[in-house]
Design a protein around this motif. Structure first.
Motif, PDB file in Angstrom:
ATOM      1  N   VAL A 184       0.844  -1.200   0.000  1.00 33.68           N
ATOM      2  CA  VAL A 184       0.000   0.000   0.000  1.00 33.68           C
ATOM      3  C   VAL A 184       0.876   1.245   0.000  1.00 33.68           C
ATOM      4  O   VAL A 184       0.643   2.192  -0.782  1.00 33.68           O
ATOM      5  CB  VAL A 184      -0.932   0.007   1.234  1.00 33.68           C
ATOM      6  CG1 VAL A 184      -1.637   1.361   1.361  1.00 33.68           C
ATOM      7  CG2 VAL A 184      -1.960  -1.099   1.144  1.00 33.68           C
ATOM      8  N   LEU A 185       1.889   1.286   0.867  1.00 31.34           N
ATOM      9  CA  LEU A 185       2.763   2.453   0.967  1.00 31.34           C
ATOM     10  C   LEU A 185       3.544   2.693  -0.319  1.00 31.34           C
ATOM     11  O   LEU A 185       3.835   3.838  -0.681  1.00 31.34           O
ATOM     12  CB  LEU A 185       3.745   2.274   2.136  1.00 31.34           C
ATOM     13  CG  LEU A 185       3.139   2.274   3.538  1.00 31.34           C
ATOM     14  CD1 LEU A 185       4.208   2.010   4.586  1.00 31.34           C
ATOM     15  CD2 LEU A 185       2.436   3.602   3.821  1.00 31.34           C
ATOM     16  N   GLN A 186       3.886   1.614  -1.024  1.00 27.08           N
ATOM     17  CA  GLN A 186       4.647   1.736  -2.272  1.00 27.08           C
ATOM     18  C   GLN A 186       3.754   1.987  -3.481  1.00 27.08           C
ATOM     19  O   GLN A 186       4.247   2.133  -4.595  1.00 27.08           O
ATOM     20  CB  GLN A 186       5.472   0.468  -2.490  1.00 27.08           C
ATOM     21  CG  GLN A 186       6.577   0.270  -1.455  1.00 27.08           C
ATOM     22  CD  GLN A 186       7.321  -1.037  -1.634  1.00 27.08           C
ATOM     23  OE1 GLN A 186       6.929  -1.901  -2.417  1.00 27.08           O
ATOM     24  NE2 GLN A 186       8.427  -1.202  -0.907  1.00 27.08           N
ATOM     25  N   GLY A 187       2.442   2.016  -3.257  1.00 26.52           N
ATOM     26  CA  GLY A 187       1.506   2.251  -4.348  1.00 26.52           C
ATOM     27  C   GLY A 187       1.393   1.084  -5.307  1.00 26.52           C
ATOM     28  O   GLY A 187       0.977   1.263  -6.462  1.00 26.52           O
ATOM     29  N   ARG A 188       1.755  -0.091  -4.845  1.00 25.94           N
ATOM     30  CA  ARG A 188       1.688  -1.273  -5.707  1.00 25.94           C
ATOM     31  C   ARG A 188       0.287  -1.881  -5.651  1.00 25.94           C
ATOM     32  O   ARG A 188      -0.537  -1.524  -4.801  1.00 25.94           O
ATOM     33  CB  ARG A 188       2.748  -2.289  -5.283  1.00 25.94           C
ATOM     34  CG  ARG A 188       4.164  -1.739  -5.435  1.00 25.94           C
ATOM     35  CD  ARG A 188       5.201  -2.615  -4.793  1.00 25.94           C
ATOM     36  NE  ARG A 188       5.385  -3.879  -5.490  1.00 25.94           N
ATOM     37  CZ  ARG A 188       6.240  -4.818  -5.106  1.00 25.94           C
ATOM     38  NH1 ARG A 188       6.995  -4.628  -4.019  1.00 25.94           N
ATOM     39  NH2 ARG A 188       6.351  -5.937  -5.776  1.00 25.94           N
ATOM     40  N   ASP A 189       0.014  -2.810  -6.545  1.00 22.56           N
ATOM     41  CA  ASP A 189      -1.318  -3.390  -6.686  1.00 22.56           C
ATOM     42  C   ASP A 189      -1.591  -4.402  -5.568  1.00 22.56           C
ATOM     43  O   ASP A 189      -1.176  -5.552  -5.644  1.00 22.56           O
ATOM     44  CB  ASP A 189      -1.433  -4.066  -8.056  1.00 22.56           C
ATOM     45  CG  ASP A 189      -2.876  -4.436  -8.392  1.00 22.56           C
ATOM     46  OD1 ASP A 189      -3.707  -4.469  -7.466  1.00 22.56           O
ATOM     47  OD2 ASP A 189      -3.160  -4.699  -9.581  1.00 22.56           O
ATOM     48  N   VAL A 190      -2.304  -3.963  -4.537  1.00 19.05           N
ATOM     49  CA  VAL A 190      -2.624  -4.832  -3.396  1.00 19.05           C
ATOM     50  C   VAL A 190      -3.616  -5.910  -3.812  1.00 19.05           C
ATOM     51  O   VAL A 190      -3.550  -7.052  -3.345  1.00 19.05           O
ATOM     52  CB  VAL A 190      -3.195  -4.004  -2.229  1.00 19.05           C
ATOM     53  CG1 VAL A 190      -3.583  -4.912  -1.059  1.00 19.05           C
ATOM     54  CG2 VAL A 190      -2.179  -2.972  -1.773  1.00 19.05           C
ATOM     55  N   PHE A 191      -4.545  -5.553  -4.696  1.00 19.84           N
ATOM     56  CA  PHE A 191      -5.536  -6.522  -5.179  1.00 19.84           C
ATOM     57  C   PHE A 191      -4.840  -7.705  -5.840  1.00 19.84           C
ATOM     58  O   PHE A 191      -5.189  -8.864  -5.603  1.00 19.84           O
ATOM     59  CB  PHE A 191      -6.477  -5.835  -6.180  1.00 19.84           C
ATOM     60  CG  PHE A 191      -7.525  -6.760  -6.750  1.00 19.84           C
ATOM     61  CD1 PHE A 191      -8.667  -7.068  -6.023  1.00 19.84           C
ATOM     62  CD2 PHE A 191      -7.360  -7.331  -8.017  1.00 19.84           C
ATOM     63  CE1 PHE A 191      -9.634  -7.922  -6.551  1.00 19.84           C
ATOM     64  CE2 PHE A 191      -8.319  -8.182  -8.547  1.00 19.84           C
ATOM     65  CZ  PHE A 191      -9.457  -8.471  -7.811  1.00 19.84           C
ATOM     66  N   GLU A 192      -3.831  -7.416  -6.640  1.00 25.90           N
ATOM     67  CA  GLU A 192      -3.090  -8.482  -7.313  1.00 25.90           C
ATOM     68  C   GLU A 192      -2.340  -9.341  -6.301  1.00 25.90           C
ATOM     69  O   GLU A 192      -2.304 -10.564  -6.423  1.00 25.90           O
ATOM     70  CB  GLU A 192      -2.101  -7.887  -8.320  1.00 25.90           C
ATOM     71  CG  GLU A 192      -1.303  -8.940  -9.078  1.00 25.90           C
ATOM     72  CD  GLU A 192      -0.408  -8.349 -10.146  1.00 25.90           C
ATOM     73  OE1 GLU A 192       0.705  -8.873 -10.332  1.00 25.90           O
ATOM     74  OE2 GLU A 192      -0.815  -7.355 -10.772  1.00 25.90           O
ATOM     75  N   LEU A 193      -1.758  -8.694  -5.293  1.00 26.96           N
ATOM     76  CA  LEU A 193      -1.036  -9.427  -4.258  1.00 26.96           C
ATOM     77  C   LEU A 193      -1.964 -10.413  -3.549  1.00 26.96           C
ATOM     78  O   LEU A 193      -1.609 -11.585  -3.355  1.00 26.96           O
ATOM     79  CB  LEU A 193      -0.445  -8.460  -3.226  1.00 26.96           C
ATOM     80  CG  LEU A 193       0.103  -9.097  -1.941  1.00 26.96           C
ATOM     81  CD1 LEU A 193       1.343  -9.934  -2.234  1.00 26.96           C
ATOM     82  CD2 LEU A 193       0.407  -8.034  -0.894  1.00 26.96           C
ATOM     83  N   ILE A 194      -3.147  -9.928  -3.164  1.00 26.78           N
ATOM     84  CA  ILE A 194      -4.074 -10.766  -2.408  1.00 26.78           C
ATOM     85  C   ILE A 194      -4.701 -11.843  -3.290  1.00 26.78           C
ATOM     86  O   ILE A 194      -4.696 -13.024  -2.936  1.00 26.78           O
ATOM     87  CB  ILE A 194      -5.173  -9.896  -1.749  1.00 26.78           C
ATOM     88  CG1 ILE A 194      -4.534  -8.979  -0.694  1.00 26.78           C
ATOM     89  CG2 ILE A 194      -6.257 -10.761  -1.132  1.00 26.78           C
ATOM     90  CD1 ILE A 194      -5.485  -7.977  -0.085  1.00 26.78           C
ATOM     91  N   VAL A 195      -5.221 -11.437  -4.446  1.00 28.36           N
ATOM     92  CA  VAL A 195      -5.946 -12.375  -5.312  1.00 28.36           C
ATOM     93  C   VAL A 195      -5.015 -13.375  -5.989  1.00 28.36           C
ATOM     94  O   VAL A 195      -5.325 -14.559  -6.089  1.00 28.36           O
ATOM     95  CB  VAL A 195      -6.769 -11.607  -6.365  1.00 28.36           C
ATOM     96  CG1 VAL A 195      -7.394 -12.571  -7.375  1.00 28.36           C
ATOM     97  CG2 VAL A 195      -7.853 -10.788  -5.688  1.00 28.36           C
ATOM     98  N   LYS A 196      -3.844 -12.903  -6.427  1.00 29.20           N
ATOM     99  CA  LYS A 196      -2.917 -13.790  -7.127  1.00 29.20           C
ATOM    100  C   LYS A 196      -1.882 -14.423  -6.207  1.00 29.20           C
ATOM    101  O   LYS A 196      -1.522 -15.591  -6.382  1.00 29.20           O
ATOM    102  CB  LYS A 196      -2.200 -13.026  -8.244  1.00 29.20           C
ATOM    103  CG  LYS A 196      -3.099 -12.601  -9.388  1.00 29.20           C
ATOM    104  CD  LYS A 196      -2.276 -11.947 -10.497  1.00 29.20           C
ATOM    105  CE  LYS A 196      -3.142 -11.566 -11.690  1.00 29.20           C
ATOM    106  NZ  LYS A 196      -2.327 -10.959 -12.782  1.00 29.20           N
ATOM    107  N   GLY A 197      -1.406 -13.648  -5.234  1.00 31.47           N
ATOM    108  CA  GLY A 197      -0.295 -14.127  -4.417  1.00 31.47           C
ATOM    109  C   GLY A 197      -0.683 -14.844  -3.143  1.00 31.47           C
ATOM    110  O   GLY A 197       0.072 -15.681  -2.651  1.00 31.47           O
TER     111      GLY A 197
END
Length: 199
Positions: A112-125
């Motif tokens: 979140v702090l880095q502005g990266r895709d959290v949705f992708e992290l949760i759904v894919k990772g």
């Protein structure tokens, strides 16, 4: 004795420990999210260690197989050990839940702090294998917490008769078998579906 229905009944008998296990995991996630100072350094060490292992596995001749073997052995051994190490008054399962929850909370907050895709992290990772792996670990820790509570009760209050211990030990054996099965399924998913989604 080892049926899934028996496993389900056994989980119901330790429902208070299971609720505590869930609570500790959630507290760990929250602590990881707001982690600073020494906690942040500890979590960074954990993530760096995982990153180093991941790089070595990716460089192997068969990355998917290497990931599967490592993930399954690592998780299943820890999952079973944490049940029986709970005999030490449930301290180690509690720490295990807090640390694992904190790593997830810290990782998501970092994204979140880095502005990266959290949705992708949760759904894919996390979600494909985590939907099985996380509950399995929480259940294993719940049995560990119950083990610790039983030991404490036997030592302090003398409320647990010797005849009840064989029944509980049977429950831990059934739990161990199903925890390993669940973590085997999770490892297959993580080394195939998660691996493909994140590649």
């Amino acid at each position: 004795m080892f049926s899934i229905f028996t496993f389900g009944r056994d989980i119901y008998t330790i429902r208070k420990a299971l609720m505590l296990s869930c609570l500790l995991f959630i507290v760990g996630v929250a602590a990881g999210w707001i982690g600073t100072g020494s906690l942040e350094r500890l979590l960074m060490q954990q993530l760096r260690g995982l990153g180093s292992i991941s790089e070595k596995l990716r460089d192997s001749s068969n990355p998917q197989l290497s990931f599967f073997v490592f993930i399954f052995l690592n998780n299943s051994i820890k999952g079973v050990l944490i049940i029986f190490l709970g005999a030490l008054f449930g301290i180690l399962p509690a720490i295990f839940l807090l640390i694992n929850g904190a790593v997830i909370g810290y990782l998501v907050h970092t994204f979140v702090l880095q502005g990266r895709d959290v949705f992708e992290l949760i759904v894919k990772g996390l979600l494909p294998h985590g939907i099985i792996e996380i509950p399995a670990i929480i259940i294993a820790c719940a049995f560990g917490l119950q083990f610790g509570a039983n030991v404490a009760a036997s030592m302090v209050r003398r409320t647990r008769s010797g005849g009840e211990w064989p029944s509980f030990m049977r429950q831990t054996l059934t739990a161990s078998i199903w925890i390993v099965i669940l973590l085997l399924i999770a490892a297959v998913i993580e080394s195939t579906v998660t691996f493909a989604l994140l590649s």
